[in-house]
Design a protein around this motif. Structure first.
Motif, PDB file in Angstrom:
ATOM      1  N   GLN A   1      -6.753 -68.360  23.404  1.00  0.00           N
ATOM      2  CA  GLN A   1      -6.147 -67.573  24.479  1.00  0.00           C
ATOM      3  C   GLN A   1      -4.721 -68.075  24.738  1.00  0.00           C
ATOM      4  O   GLN A   1      -4.492 -69.287  24.772  1.00  0.00           O
ATOM      5  CB  GLN A   1      -6.971 -67.701  25.764  1.00  0.00           C
ATOM      6  N   LEU A   2      -3.819 -67.138  24.865  1.00  0.00           N
ATOM      7  CA  LEU A   2      -2.426 -67.465  25.154  1.00  0.00           C
ATOM      8  C   LEU A   2      -2.009 -66.731  26.411  1.00  0.00           C
ATOM      9  O   LEU A   2      -2.350 -65.554  26.599  1.00  0.00           O
ATOM     10  CB  LEU A   2      -1.516 -67.045  24.004  1.00  0.00           C
ATOM     11  N   VAL A   3      -1.275 -67.420  27.277  1.00  0.00           N
ATOM     12  CA  VAL A   3      -0.796 -66.809  28.507  1.00  0.00           C
ATOM     13  C   VAL A   3       0.673 -67.146  28.688  1.00  0.00           C
ATOM     14  O   VAL A   3       1.038 -68.333  28.730  1.00  0.00           O
ATOM     15  CB  VAL A   3      -1.595 -67.288  29.734  1.00  0.00           C
ATOM     16  N   GLU A   4       1.505 -66.103  28.801  1.00  0.00           N
ATOM     17  CA  GLU A   4       2.937 -66.300  28.993  1.00  0.00           C
ATOM     18  C   GLU A   4       3.272 -66.293  30.479  1.00  0.00           C
ATOM     19  O   GLU A   4       2.569 -65.693  31.298  1.00  0.00           O
ATOM     20  CB  GLU A   4       3.736 -65.181  28.308  1.00  0.00           C
ATOM     21  N   SER A   5       4.387 -66.940  30.797  1.00  0.00           N
ATOM     22  CA  SER A   5       4.915 -66.910  32.158  1.00  0.00           C
ATOM     23  C   SER A   5       6.425 -67.108  32.103  1.00  0.00           C
ATOM     24  O   SER A   5       6.962 -67.496  31.055  1.00  0.00           O
ATOM     25  CB  SER A   5       4.274 -68.000  33.029  1.00  0.00           C
ATOM     26  N   GLY A   6       7.083 -66.833  33.210  1.00  0.00           N
ATOM     27  CA  GLY A   6       8.509 -67.088  33.307  1.00  0.00           C
ATOM     28  C   GLY A   6       9.403 -65.875  33.189  1.00  0.00           C
ATOM     29  O   GLY A   6      10.619 -65.989  33.311  1.00  0.00           O
TER      30      GLY A   6
ATOM     31  N   ARG B   1      13.593 -68.944  31.244  1.00  0.00           N
ATOM     32  CA  ARG B   1      12.799 -69.864  30.429  1.00  0.00           C
ATOM     33  C   ARG B   1      11.365 -69.366  30.435  1.00  0.00           C
ATOM     34  O   ARG B   1      10.708 -69.354  31.478  1.00  0.00           O
ATOM     35  CB  ARG B   1      12.871 -71.285  30.985  1.00  0.00           C
ATOM     36  N   LEU B   2      10.886 -68.940  29.287  1.00  0.00           N
ATOM     37  CA  LEU B   2       9.517 -68.468  29.149  1.00  0.00           C
ATOM     38  C   LEU B   2       8.626 -69.612  28.685  1.00  0.00           C
ATOM     39  O   LEU B   2       9.046 -70.455  27.893  1.00  0.00           O
ATOM     40  CB  LEU B   2       9.444 -67.320  28.148  1.00  0.00           C
ATOM     41  N   SER B   3       7.396 -69.604  29.162  1.00  0.00           N
ATOM     42  CA  SER B   3       6.417 -70.589  28.744  1.00  0.00           C
ATOM     43  C   SER B   3       5.173 -69.895  28.219  1.00  0.00           C
ATOM     44  O   SER B   3       4.853 -68.785  28.653  1.00  0.00           O
ATOM     45  CB  SER B   3       6.039 -71.504  29.911  1.00  0.00           C
ATOM     46  N   CYS B   4       4.500 -70.562  27.305  1.00  0.00           N
ATOM     47  CA  CYS B   4       3.256 -70.042  26.742  1.00  0.00           C
ATOM     48  C   CYS B   4       2.233 -71.167  26.767  1.00  0.00           C
ATOM     49  O   CYS B   4       2.462 -72.228  26.181  1.00  0.00           O
ATOM     50  CB  CYS B   4       3.480 -69.557  25.319  1.00  0.00           C
ATOM     51  N   ALA B   5       1.138 -70.933  27.461  1.00  0.00           N
ATOM     52  CA  ALA B   5       0.063 -71.915  27.532  1.00  0.00           C
ATOM     53  C   ALA B   5      -1.085 -71.446  26.654  1.00  0.00           C
ATOM     54  O   ALA B   5      -1.548 -70.305  26.793  1.00  0.00           O
ATOM     55  CB  ALA B   5      -0.401 -72.095  28.966  1.00  0.00           C
ATOM     56  N   ALA B   6      -1.521 -72.308  25.754  1.00  0.00           N
ATOM     57  CA  ALA B   6      -2.571 -71.950  24.797  1.00  0.00           C
ATOM     58  C   ALA B   6      -3.838 -72.736  25.068  1.00  0.00           C
ATOM     59  O   ALA B   6      -3.794 -73.878  25.534  1.00  0.00           O
ATOM     60  CB  ALA B   6      -2.089 -72.221  23.380  1.00  0.00           C
ATOM     61  N   SER B   7      -4.957 -72.123  24.756  1.00  0.00           N
ATOM     62  CA  SER B   7      -6.240 -72.804  24.879  1.00  0.00           C
ATOM     63  C   SER B   7      -7.237 -72.136  23.951  1.00  0.00           C
ATOM     64  O   SER B   7      -7.032 -71.010  23.508  1.00  0.00           O
ATOM     65  CB  SER B   7      -6.745 -72.760  26.325  1.00  0.00           C
TER      66      SER B   7
ATOM     67  N   SER C   1      -0.087 -80.638  24.243  1.00  0.00           N
ATOM     68  CA  SER C   1      -0.434 -79.851  25.431  1.00  0.00           C
ATOM     69  C   SER C   1      -0.612 -78.375  25.119  1.00  0.00           C
ATOM     70  O   SER C   1      -0.939 -77.593  26.014  1.00  0.00           O
ATOM     71  CB  SER C   1       0.649 -80.002  26.504  1.00  0.00           C
ATOM     72  N   LYS C   2      -0.385 -77.996  23.850  1.00  0.00           N
ATOM     73  CA  LYS C   2      -0.519 -76.599  23.424  1.00  0.00           C
ATOM     74  C   LYS C   2       0.327 -75.681  24.292  1.00  0.00           C
ATOM     75  O   LYS C   2      -0.170 -74.676  24.841  1.00  0.00           O
ATOM     76  CB  LYS C   2      -1.970 -76.155  23.439  1.00  0.00           C
ATOM     77  N   THR C   3       1.576 -76.024  24.438  1.00  0.00           N
ATOM     78  CA  THR C   3       2.509 -75.177  25.177  1.00  0.00           C
ATOM     79  C   THR C   3       3.750 -74.933  24.336  1.00  0.00           C
ATOM     80  O   THR C   3       4.142 -75.774  23.524  1.00  0.00           O
ATOM     81  CB  THR C   3       2.919 -75.799  26.521  1.00  0.00           C
TER      82      THR C   3
ATOM     83  N   ALA D   1       2.565 -65.868  20.243  1.00  0.00           N
ATOM     84  CA  ALA D   1       1.508 -65.716  19.254  1.00  0.00           C
ATOM     85  C   ALA D   1       1.428 -66.981  18.412  1.00  0.00           C
ATOM     86  O   ALA D   1       2.400 -67.745  18.329  1.00  0.00           O
ATOM     87  CB  ALA D   1       1.773 -64.502  18.368  1.00  0.00           C
ATOM     88  N   VAL D   2       0.295 -67.204  17.775  1.00  0.00           N
ATOM     89  CA  VAL D   2       0.093 -68.442  17.017  1.00  0.00           C
ATOM     90  C   VAL D   2      -0.750 -68.189  15.775  1.00  0.00           C
ATOM     91  O   VAL D   2      -1.624 -67.307  15.772  1.00  0.00           O
ATOM     92  CB  VAL D   2      -0.569 -69.513  17.912  1.00  0.00           C
ATOM     93  N   TYR D   3      -0.461 -68.927  14.708  1.00  0.00           N
ATOM     94  CA  TYR D   3      -1.334 -68.950  13.534  1.00  0.00           C
ATOM     95  C   TYR D   3      -1.335 -70.343  12.946  1.00  0.00           C
ATOM     96  O   TYR D   3      -0.395 -71.115  13.132  1.00  0.00           O
ATOM     97  CB  TYR D   3      -0.929 -67.900  12.499  1.00  0.00           C
ATOM     98  N   VAL D   4      -2.419 -70.662  12.238  1.00  0.00           N
ATOM     99  CA  VAL D   4      -2.515 -71.977  11.605  1.00  0.00           C
ATOM    100  C   VAL D   4      -1.572 -72.011  10.417  1.00  0.00           C
ATOM    101  O   VAL D   4      -1.444 -71.033   9.681  1.00  0.00           O
ATOM    102  CB  VAL D   4      -3.966 -72.279  11.172  1.00  0.00           C
ATOM    103  N   ALA D   5      -0.865 -73.130  10.274  1.00  0.00           N
ATOM    104  CA  ALA D   5       0.111 -73.264   9.196  1.00  0.00           C
ATOM    105  C   ALA D   5       0.061 -74.690   8.674  1.00  0.00           C
ATOM    106  O   ALA D   5      -0.123 -75.629   9.449  1.00  0.00           O
ATOM    107  CB  ALA D   5       1.510 -72.930   9.702  1.00  0.00           C
TER     108      ALA D   5
END
Length: 123
Positions: free
Chosen positions: A1-6, A17-23, A74-76, A95-99
């Motif tokens: 799950q990803l949640v943007e803010s800012g 300044r945008l932030s993205c918190a991942a979990s 912190s997955k941010t 968005a995120v992908y394994v690399a």
């Protein structure tokens, strides 16, 4: 799950300044990216950063104005946007992908998780 803010409304020349918190995932090596979509336009990649070496890529219009980084522990992720222009107005998604190395990509089909977005309006 990803949640943007800012997101928000700013005048041209301003900054956000945008932030993205991942979990919910355990991608130790990943690319986290910012995409945006303006009304009536397709989605485009803006910036992406690889957790392994903190390298980053930017679309041409973002170079010199935007900076992205992520903290894998912190997955941010953050997107610092300076010298904003009206054409930067859009919904911004992370968005995120394994690399496992190399350069991040803006190919949307690479990305496994997407956030709902945060609106940026520049007037």
């Amino acid at each position: 799950q990803l949640v943007e803010s800012g997101g928000g409304s700013v005048q041209a020349g301003g900054s956000l300044r945008l932030s993205c918190a991942a979990s919910g995932y355990t991608y130790n090596r990943n690319c986290m990216a910012w995409f945006r979509q303006a009304p009536g336009k397709g989605r485009e990649g803006v910036a992406a950063t690889y957790s392994g070496d903190s390298s980053a890529i930017y679309t041409d219009s973002a170079k010199g104005r935007f900076t992205t980084s992520q903290d894998n522990a912190s997955k941010t992720a953050v997107l610092q946007m300076n010298s904003l222009k009206p054409e930067d107005t859009a919904m911004y998604h992370c968005a995120v992908y394994v690399a496992y190395g190399g350069r991040c990509s803006f190919r949307e089909d690479f990305y496994d998780y997407w956030g709902p977005g945060t609106q940026v309006t520049v007037s």
